[in-house]
Design a protein around this motif. Sequence first.
Motif, short mmCIF file in Angstrom:
data_model
loop_
_atom_site.label_atom_id
_atom_site.label_comp_id
_atom_site.label_asym_id
_atom_site.label_seq_id
_atom_site.Cartn_x
_atom_site.Cartn_y
_atom_site.Cartn_z
N LEU A 488 -3.63 10.48 12.03
CA LEU A 488 -2.85 9.48 12.74
C LEU A 488 -1.37 9.87 12.79
O LEU A 488 -0.82 10.39 11.81
CB LEU A 488 -2.98 8.11 12.06
N ALA A 489 -0.74 9.59 13.92
CA ALA A 489 0.70 9.83 14.03
C ALA A 489 1.43 8.85 13.12
O ALA A 489 1.12 7.66 13.08
CB ALA A 489 1.15 9.63 15.48
N GLY A 490 2.42 9.36 12.39
CA GLY A 490 3.17 8.51 11.46
C GLY A 490 2.75 8.70 10.02
O GLY A 490 3.40 8.18 9.11
N ILE A 491 1.65 9.45 9.80
CA ILE A 491 1.21 9.75 8.43
C ILE A 491 1.80 11.10 8.04
O ILE A 491 1.48 12.12 8.64
CB ILE A 491 -0.33 9.80 8.34
N SER A 492 2.65 11.10 7.02
CA SER A 492 3.26 12.37 6.61
C SER A 492 2.44 13.08 5.54
O SER A 492 2.36 14.31 5.53
CB SER A 492 4.68 12.12 6.09
N LYS A 493 1.82 12.30 4.62
CA LYS A 493 1.00 12.90 3.57
C LYS A 493 -0.13 11.95 3.22
O LYS A 493 -0.03 10.74 3.45
CB LYS A 493 1.84 13.18 2.31
N ILE A 494 -1.18 12.48 2.63
CA ILE A 494 -2.30 11.64 2.20
C ILE A 494 -2.91 12.26 0.94
O ILE A 494 -2.97 13.49 0.81
CB ILE A 494 -3.35 11.49 3.33
N LYS A 626 1.16 8.22 2.66
CA LYS A 626 2.62 8.26 2.76
C LYS A 626 2.99 8.15 4.23
O LYS A 626 2.62 8.99 5.04
CB LYS A 626 3.16 9.57 2.18
N ILE A 627 3.72 7.09 4.57
CA ILE A 627 4.07 6.81 5.96
C ILE A 627 5.47 7.36 6.24
O ILE A 627 6.41 7.13 5.46
CB ILE A 627 4.01 5.30 6.23
N ALA A 628 5.60 8.04 7.35
CA ALA A 628 6.89 8.62 7.72
C ALA A 628 7.89 7.53 8.06
O ALA A 628 7.53 6.41 8.44
CB ALA A 628 6.70 9.57 8.90
N ALA A 629 9.17 7.85 7.93
CA ALA A 629 10.24 6.89 8.24
C ALA A 629 10.22 6.57 9.74
O ALA A 629 9.77 7.37 10.57
CB ALA A 629 11.59 7.48 7.84
N HIS A 630 10.70 5.38 10.07
CA HIS A 630 10.83 4.90 11.46
C HIS A 630 9.47 4.81 12.17
O HIS A 630 9.38 4.99 13.38
CB HIS A 630 11.77 5.82 12.26
N THR A 631 8.42 4.55 11.40
CA THR A 631 7.08 4.36 11.98
C THR A 631 6.83 2.88 12.20
O THR A 631 7.23 2.04 11.40
CB THR A 631 6.00 4.93 11.04
N ASN A 632 6.16 2.56 13.29
CA ASN A 632 5.79 1.17 13.58
C ASN A 632 4.65 0.77 12.64
O ASN A 632 3.49 1.11 12.88
CB ASN A 632 5.38 1.03 15.04
N LEU A 633 4.99 0.08 11.55
CA LEU A 633 3.99 -0.22 10.51
C LEU A 633 2.83 -1.07 11.02
O LEU A 633 1.67 -0.74 10.77
CB LEU A 633 4.67 -0.88 9.32
N THR A 656 -2.56 -2.20 -0.20
CA THR A 656 -1.43 -2.66 -1.00
C THR A 656 -0.32 -1.63 -0.91
O THR A 656 -0.57 -0.43 -1.09
CB THR A 656 -1.83 -2.82 -2.48
N PHE A 657 0.88 -2.09 -0.62
CA PHE A 657 2.03 -1.20 -0.70
C PHE A 657 2.33 -0.94 -2.17
O PHE A 657 2.29 -1.86 -3.00
CB PHE A 657 3.24 -1.80 0.00
N MET A 658 2.65 0.30 -2.50
CA MET A 658 2.87 0.64 -3.89
C MET A 658 4.03 -0.15 -4.49
O MET A 658 4.00 -0.52 -5.66
CB MET A 658 3.13 2.15 -4.02
N ASP A 659 5.05 -0.42 -3.69
CA ASP A 659 6.17 -1.24 -4.17
C ASP A 659 5.69 -2.62 -4.61
O ASP A 659 6.14 -3.15 -5.62
CB ASP A 659 7.22 -1.39 -3.06
N ASP A 660 4.77 -3.20 -3.82
CA ASP A 660 4.25 -4.53 -4.15
C ASP A 660 3.42 -4.48 -5.44
O ASP A 660 3.49 -5.40 -6.27
CB ASP A 660 3.40 -5.07 -3.00
N ALA A 661 2.63 -3.43 -5.60
CA ALA A 661 1.83 -3.29 -6.82
C ALA A 661 2.74 -3.14 -8.04
O ALA A 661 2.45 -3.69 -9.11
CB ALA A 661 0.90 -2.08 -6.70
#
Length: 798
Positions: A488-494, A626-633, A656-661
């Motif tokens: 998918l476009a916007g995915i930088s790493k997985i 890992k979602i790239a910056a400036h991606t439409n979430l 779950t976003f890791m920040d939220d966890a």
Amino acid sequence: MIKNHIKIAFRSLSRNKGFSFINITGLAVGLAVCIMIMLYVTHEMSYDTFHKNGKRIYNLRASIKTGGNVMNMASLSYAAGPIVQQNNPVVESYMRTLAYFRPTVVSNPKSPENKFAESKLLFADAGFFDFYSFKLLTGQTSEALKAPFSVVISRDMAKKYFGDANPVGQTITIKTDSAYTYHITGIAENAPSNSSIDFNFVASTKSLLAMKEASMYTGSQEISFGSFNLNLLLKHTADTAELRHNLQAMAKKDKIFDETFYTLSPIEDTHLHMNFGDSSNTKYLKIFPLVAVLILLLALVNYMSLSTARATLRAKEVGVRKVSGASRSSIATQFYVESALFAGISFVLGYCLCYLCKPWFLDVLQLKIDNSFLYSPTVLLCLFALLFITVLIAGSYPSLVLSAFKPVVTLKGKMSKQAGGTAVRKVFTTLQFAISVGLIICGIIIDRQLYYFRHTDTGINRENVVMLPVSTTAVKNYGALKKDISELAGISKIATSHYALYKGYDMFFVAGKNKSDQSVGVANLMGDKEFTSVLDLKWKYPPTQITDIVGRDKVVINELAIEKLHLPANPVGTFLSDGNNKFQVVGVLKNFNFTSMADEMKPLALFTLADTSSLWKRTGCNIFVKIAAHTNLPSLLNKMQGIYKKYDQDTPFNYTFMDDAFNQQYKAEDRLAAIFSLFTYITVILATMGLFGLAAFTIEQRTKEIGIRKILGASLAKIGTLLSIDFLKLVFLSVIIASPIAWWAMHNWLQNFANRIAIPWWVFTLAGVIAMLTAIITISYHAIKAGLANPVDSLRSE
């Protein structure tokens, strides 16, 4: 006589509307807070007391010691119940329950398109509804859970899936590792909110044994780690001593581990003392009652201070009554009735205010309290006791002070010099502001500690990382699912990991260098080769190639593991052993916090598995995106959901976003901070109300003095300073008193955290400034009003 006293009380209330409003409102707010906290404490203390055999039901847990490491077993093996009963004749019966922790999808076969993700699926032995006192609305307690794939559903679930129809005898589909058809054998009343056992569906344990994943739960034939909560019903309450003795004898015979310890506790203590999971509601059970007492004390002090401050206005009335033959007891009764009436009105208003604020309060605590509990005998008794104590305290001091006036002194107008007035009110004012300042200091320090948790570098880059749990259905196509998401476009790493971060880890025991050395427990995480890259972990000693870390015989450790395992400064190339297998250290990561910042950092062993590993398909996994910056979430998450549904149409797409966890780990402290903020505002308001009324009365008593000073040329600023200085001295004294007490309390609280702040000096200065400014603003209104008054009006009577 009482009727006459009540009439006089109402006249006094209507004649002095401003002071009556301050008195009643202040006391009502204090009582509202006290009632809310009383409900919370009473509810927490009442867990599992509704079981008819509750005094004979005991929860069994175990701890094991192996290689110098002690591990608690909150859940035991399937075989533990029968073994304990066979070896202990004092045990009448046992009950095993398993709270299913994986995603569950439920549907009515007659409308299979309506599928819902559900929680609170409980597997239990056949005598569940005889063992406990959960009410079975329909069905027979002895037969409900005997057969495989039989289930009892709660009243809410019956309404949700079958409407007003009787579902007993019908079927329902529950998907766990696979979709199974269950026969509904009963409807149970919803579990009470004060039950440590909660359920929407209670399925027979025989259902679990017939499932594909049964071996995961029933494999061990010894008392060991497991998934079942085990409760024992004793024949007599006095049998606990014998049972503990027998369990100790069983522990000595156990040769599986170095040492085994059994813990036996009443079911009524389970919620408060045996909760190894989220205990955020019970964590501050001692703090909130203390704060409630302080706020109620502040409100009562406020009431008594203002009541006695207006004593001079009633002095001549008391003198005339005594000259006319009234006894001290009759006058004391009159003022006591007045105080009781004010306290009663305040109590009713406080209860109404509590009722209005209760949803917010329970939402902050994430607590549910049944409406039926609010009107239980225990709660009603506590409310009556609170009212009685309030009336007793609120009425005692004013009635004693006012009834003690001497008629000769009061009729001469010399009341202001009588003992018991000014000094006591100064003590009251100092106490009020001391409580307020203390809570302000505590609130600021709690906020600073939470800020420290969330903004300290943990060694992990959590920004824009989404954790996606892969269901037992989707994991069958794990490789294709991961590939589709990565494209998918916007995915930088997985990357992939066994557990979601901050949601758990395994333990890995490293054997000592020789037989006399004890093994050392090390936290164990498992991921793929991209795991370190997605989390942006930093290397202390990196591998030559990232592919070098892949393999079950290779391990990456953190810096702390070098210290705990007594390895060389650069341990790359050395070997670790768990007693059976050897693992080569292929890299060292810099320390990072993979658990709560409240806990000490742990030594870590990271095993890296290939994407083709059978582990991912056998036990499930979590995909880290890992979602790239400036991606439409929203758009990206919708596309991820579409891909997920391609491989599993039944299980809801969950992420779950890791920040939220990470932030979720501090919910107990978040709740404390929110409640403390509310309490602080309330104490400041109450103290301000008390100071407002007291300042108004004090300035009213000095009206003639102010008039004379103005005639002699005193400016408005000088008059304001003169009137304010006495009160500001009291506020300054309250800061001095409150600061060391608050420091001591917060110092002890901070000791609960491995990573903590140093208490900054400016917190005490800020709290003092807030208190001073509050006092100045409160007093200034009356001081300016008195300074602007025409002195002719105040001196006319002279």
